[in-house]
Write a protein that holds these residues in place. Structure first.
Motif, PDB file in Angstrom:
ATOM      1  N   THR A 153      -3.531   2.423  -2.785  1.00 30.60           N
ATOM      2  CA  THR A 153      -3.408   3.777  -2.351  1.00 30.60           C
ATOM      3  C   THR A 153      -4.085   4.272  -1.135  1.00 30.60           C
ATOM      4  O   THR A 153      -5.626   4.009  -1.465  1.00 30.60           O
ATOM      5  N   PHE A 154      -3.507   5.055  -0.767  1.00 35.54           N
ATOM      6  CA  PHE A 154      -4.296   5.762   0.918  1.00 35.54           C
ATOM      7  C   PHE A 154      -3.608   7.394   1.093  1.00 35.54           C
ATOM      8  O   PHE A 154      -2.827   7.675   0.502  1.00 35.54           O
ATOM      9  N   LEU A 155      -4.854   8.395   0.418  1.00 38.28           N
ATOM     10  CA  LEU A 155      -4.325   9.762   0.900  1.00 38.28           C
ATOM     11  C   LEU A 155      -4.814   9.831   1.904  1.00 38.28           C
ATOM     12  O   LEU A 155      -6.098  10.243   2.500  1.00 38.28           O
ATOM     13  N   VAL A 156      -3.820  10.671   2.346  1.00 36.71           N
ATOM     14  CA  VAL A 156      -4.103  11.711   3.838  1.00 36.71           C
ATOM     15  C   VAL A 156      -4.231  13.714   4.082  1.00 36.71           C
ATOM     16  O   VAL A 156      -4.038  13.595   2.720  1.00 36.71           O
ATOM     17  N   ALA A 204       0.917  -1.216  -0.059  1.00 40.05           N
ATOM     18  CA  ALA A 204       0.183   0.083   0.089  1.00 40.05           C
ATOM     19  C   ALA A 204       0.844   1.026   0.375  1.00 40.05           C
ATOM     20  O   ALA A 204       1.958   1.192   0.548  1.00 40.05           O
ATOM     21  N   MET A 205       0.751   2.670  -0.918  1.00 41.42           N
ATOM     22  CA  MET A 205       1.311   3.894  -0.572  1.00 41.42           C
ATOM     23  C   MET A 205      -0.048   4.762   0.414  1.00 41.42           C
ATOM     24  O   MET A 205      -1.452   4.494  -0.127  1.00 41.42           O
ATOM     25  N   ILE A 206       0.481   5.532   1.357  1.00 37.66           N
ATOM     26  CA  ILE A 206      -0.207   6.095   1.979  1.00 37.66           C
ATOM     27  C   ILE A 206       0.496   7.639   1.351  1.00 37.66           C
ATOM     28  O   ILE A 206       2.022   8.197   2.037  1.00 37.66           O
ATOM     29  N   GLY A 207       0.007   8.414   0.735  1.00 39.08           N
ATOM     30  CA  GLY A 207       0.467   9.761   0.720  1.00 39.08           C
ATOM     31  C   GLY A 207      -0.447  10.714   0.426  1.00 39.08           C
ATOM     32  O   GLY A 207      -1.510  10.945   0.708  1.00 39.08           O
ATOM     33  N   ASP A 208      -0.039  12.394   0.334  1.00 35.95           N
ATOM     34  CA  ASP A 208      -0.735  13.637   0.627  1.00 35.95           C
ATOM     35  C   ASP A 208      -1.030  14.228  -0.532  1.00 35.95           C
ATOM     36  O   ASP A 208      -1.629  15.088  -0.234  1.00 35.95           O
ATOM     37  N   ARG A 209      -0.856  13.934  -1.907  1.00 37.73           N
ATOM     38  CA  ARG A 209      -0.732  14.580  -3.124  1.00 37.73           C
ATOM     39  C   ARG A 209      -1.708  13.939  -3.823  1.00 37.73           C
ATOM     40  O   ARG A 209      -0.757  12.502  -4.415  1.00 37.73           O
TER      41      ARG A 209
END
Length: 246
Positions: free
Chosen positions: A212-215, A192-197
């Motif tokens: 994908t997870f967006l914070v 999994a990938m956690i990103g802000d953009r």
């Protein structure tokens, strides 16, 4: 890293707990950043000052991804480099010779002070046939006084002067995520990938086949998500919302 784990040198809510849970459960992970200025040791020290314990071997930068890519393309090659220690160290460790005499590549990264002389030299080397590589396409970087020109802006200057388009290795190129997965022997189906953009992290994660997870603690705000033609698997307030999923 920035916008997910830290913001302006301060740990974001839930970041320490999330990292601790990764360690406790034995999950393999990497902290990624498009910033090519610093070495993993520098970044690990910066995170420690923010109260986050991340070993340097768990950090993957666009400079490291660039060096990994070039070492696969042309082992023991040569490069003229515009950048800081994060980039020059990565290229040295990958077996590259750094030179301004007939290099195989011109490699552009971030630096605190772009030299007109160095940019001019890069332009002339590209005109003579050196392949043009850049660590990431970010047009600006932050500072206390406001935006600063970054790799993408200087790359555009060189492109305008030479007509040569660079190959960008860092996000949103999924190449960076694939090289990171190779580093920890991970598979896209279980990563999994956690990103802000949305425009770099999420799109690259999707193209690399990751969950994908967006914070919402960084660049992309909640009301902007719908503007994009793609969506993350989940949008959460902060990385703290994901602790229980580890």
């Amino acid at each position: 890293m920035d916008g997910v784990l830290v913001h302006e040198e301060r740990a974001l809510p839930g970041a320490a707990e999330f990292l601790a849970r990764l360690v406790d459960t034995g999950r393999r992970f990497l902290v990624l950043t498009n910033n090519s200025i610093f070495t993993p040791r520098d970044l690990a020290a910066r995170l420690t000052r923010s109260g986050l314990n991340v070993p340097e071997e768990s950090i993957w930068t666009s400079a490291m991804a660039t060096a990994d890519f070039l070492a696969r393309q042309m082992p023991q090659g040569s490069a003229y480099v515009i950048g800081e220690s994060g980039l020059t160290t990565a290229l040295h460790e990958a077996g590259f010779v750094l030179t301004d005499t007939e290099p195989d590549y011109v490699v552009l990264g971030e630096t605190r002070t772009y030299s007109f002389e160095a940019i001019t030299r890069a332009i002339r080397l590209v005109e003579k046939g050196a392949r043009f590589i850049a660590t990431n396409p970010d047009a600006t970087g932050p500072s206390a006084e406001g935006s600063l020109p970054a790799t993408g802006s200087v790359a555009a200057l060189i492109t305008r002067a030479t007509g040569a388009e660079p190959y960008f290795v860092g996000k949103p190129n999924p190449m960076m995520f694939r090289s990171a997965m190779n580093r920890i022997e991970a598979h896209s189906e279980t990563t999994a990938m956690i990103g802000d953009r949305m425009d770099t992290d999420v799109v690259a994660g999707i193209e690399a086949g990751l969950r994908t997870f967006l914070v919402l603690t960084g660049s992309t705000k909640a009301d902007q998500v719908e503007r994009f033609p793609f969506r993350p698997h989940r949008v959460v307030d902060s990385i703290g919302s994901l602790v229980d999923l580890v």
